[in-house]
Design a protein around this motif. Sequence first.
Motif, short mmCIF file in Angstrom:
data_model
loop_
_atom_site.label_atom_id
_atom_site.label_comp_id
_atom_site.label_asym_id
_atom_site.label_seq_id
_atom_site.Cartn_x
_atom_site.Cartn_y
_atom_site.Cartn_z
N SER A 84 -32.53 29.29 12.62
CA SER A 84 -33.62 28.64 13.36
C SER A 84 -33.17 28.29 14.77
CB SER A 84 -34.07 27.37 12.63
OG SER A 84 -34.54 27.68 11.34
N VAL B 7 -35.34 23.50 19.35
CA VAL B 7 -36.28 23.35 20.47
C VAL B 7 -36.67 21.88 20.63
CG1 VAL B 7 -37.24 25.68 20.29
CG2 VAL B 7 -38.27 23.81 18.97
N ILE C 63 -46.18 25.84 17.78
CA ILE C 63 -45.44 25.71 16.52
C ILE C 63 -46.44 25.63 15.38
CG2 ILE C 63 -43.77 24.35 15.23
CD1 ILE C 63 -42.68 25.65 17.76
N ALA D 70 -42.56 29.74 15.71
CA ALA D 70 -43.07 29.78 17.08
C ALA D 70 -43.98 30.98 17.28
CB ALA D 70 -41.91 29.84 18.07
N VAL E 115 -43.74 24.01 22.40
CA VAL E 115 -42.33 23.93 22.78
C VAL E 115 -42.25 23.50 24.24
CG1 VAL E 115 -40.18 25.22 23.07
CG2 VAL E 115 -41.68 25.70 21.12
N TYR F 210 -37.01 27.47 24.88
CA TYR F 210 -37.76 28.68 24.54
C TYR F 210 -37.06 29.97 24.95
CZ TYR F 210 -39.16 26.55 28.96
OH TYR F 210 -39.14 25.88 30.14
N LEU G 180 -36.60 32.25 21.93
CA LEU G 180 -37.74 32.38 21.03
C LEU G 180 -38.29 33.80 21.04
CD1 LEU G 180 -39.76 29.10 21.75
CD2 LEU G 180 -38.19 29.58 19.85
N VAL H 248 -38.11 27.67 13.92
CA VAL H 248 -37.60 26.72 14.91
C VAL H 248 -37.15 25.45 14.20
CG1 VAL H 248 -39.04 27.62 16.78
CG2 VAL H 248 -39.91 25.78 15.33
#
Length: 391
Positions: free
Chosen positions: A44, A47, A328, A333, A360, A364, A367, A373
């Motif tokens: 994960s 964030v 989220i 994400a 977020v 990021y 991501l 996350v």
Amino acid sequence: MPQPKQSSLSLRTYLAVGGLITIATIAYYWSLEKPLAGVTSPPSVPVHVAQVQQRDMPVMIPVIGSVRSLHSVEVRTQVDGLLLELPVNEGQLVKAGDLLARIDDRAIVAALEQAKAQQAVAQAQLTAANVDLQRYRALGELKAISGQTLDQQIALVAQLRATVQSHQASVAANQVQLSYTQIRSPVTGRVGIRNVHEGSYVQSNDAQALFSVIQLDPISIEAALPQARLAQLQALAARLEQSPAPMLAYSNHGGALLGEGHVALIDNRITDTTGTLRIKGNFANSQGLLWPDQSVVVKVHAETLPNALVIPQRALRQGAKGSFVWLIKEGKALPYPVQVTYSDAEIAVVEGIQAGDTVVADGYSRLRPQIGVRIVEKNDSGVPPVAKGGA
């Protein structure tokens, strides 16, 4: 006998090659199946997040402005003479009516006394002429004097009355000149640097002023906005009669707040050389943070967006198809497109998401869609509060 040996050797060779092929085949399929059996999801991504807020959002127009004193006075003498006294110091705060300078008044006092004496003489002559006129009128009724004598006395009285008025004007003029020998402050403000000192001979036509007195509280700020803002400013001008529009003054972009004021005036025309429209705001300045001719950053409260969806500016991202946020959902994400209706250095007003959604705000960079996350820090708003009088 050599022939059976060759057959036996060939058989063993074929068996060995077949065994190697079988082992290699088993190893190949085993290598394909082993990773599948041991596949794990990617770790994960940590964030920082913030929630989407819904609130009334003031729209602030930033612009560079200049501080202007409401009263800036260059103190000059109106009479010629020796500067006897400067009872105020440089940088001193003075009130309206305080004595700032005193000029030698002896010549003016003497001229004033002379004018008063001449007025007294003329007044005495007029009084005597009026008494004679009364006698002549009585004698005229008795035909004891000629009409010409009476007419001459009437003319003399009129002449002496005009002489008295002339001397009265001379007295008044000298009194005005005498008042100029004491220079008093016309405004409440701060004294500037002196250009002359006691003992100097000053004249009314001197190019340089004695010093200046500038009002600091209240004070004004002038700024020029591009004519593209005309529609906003016209709407703002229409609201000024009902409620003042707040203005905030900062030392620079992102700097300290120097003062809070309100829009006092929007100019009546666009400057054709620059294509800008001037506005003026008044500010309380009891602490003296705003200084005349200082350059400041001004934010003008142009309008208010009702029930706006607000996110931190840092949560807003730019992609090939426009603006988006990382939303989220169920611990993962998702890139979500949004439309930006207003933004500044700290916040953005968007459309396309809902109040309470989690986006977020930081972290990021690693991501990608559908990645899990891990929330490191959660700020319920993530958006700075609205400042008093604006944003």
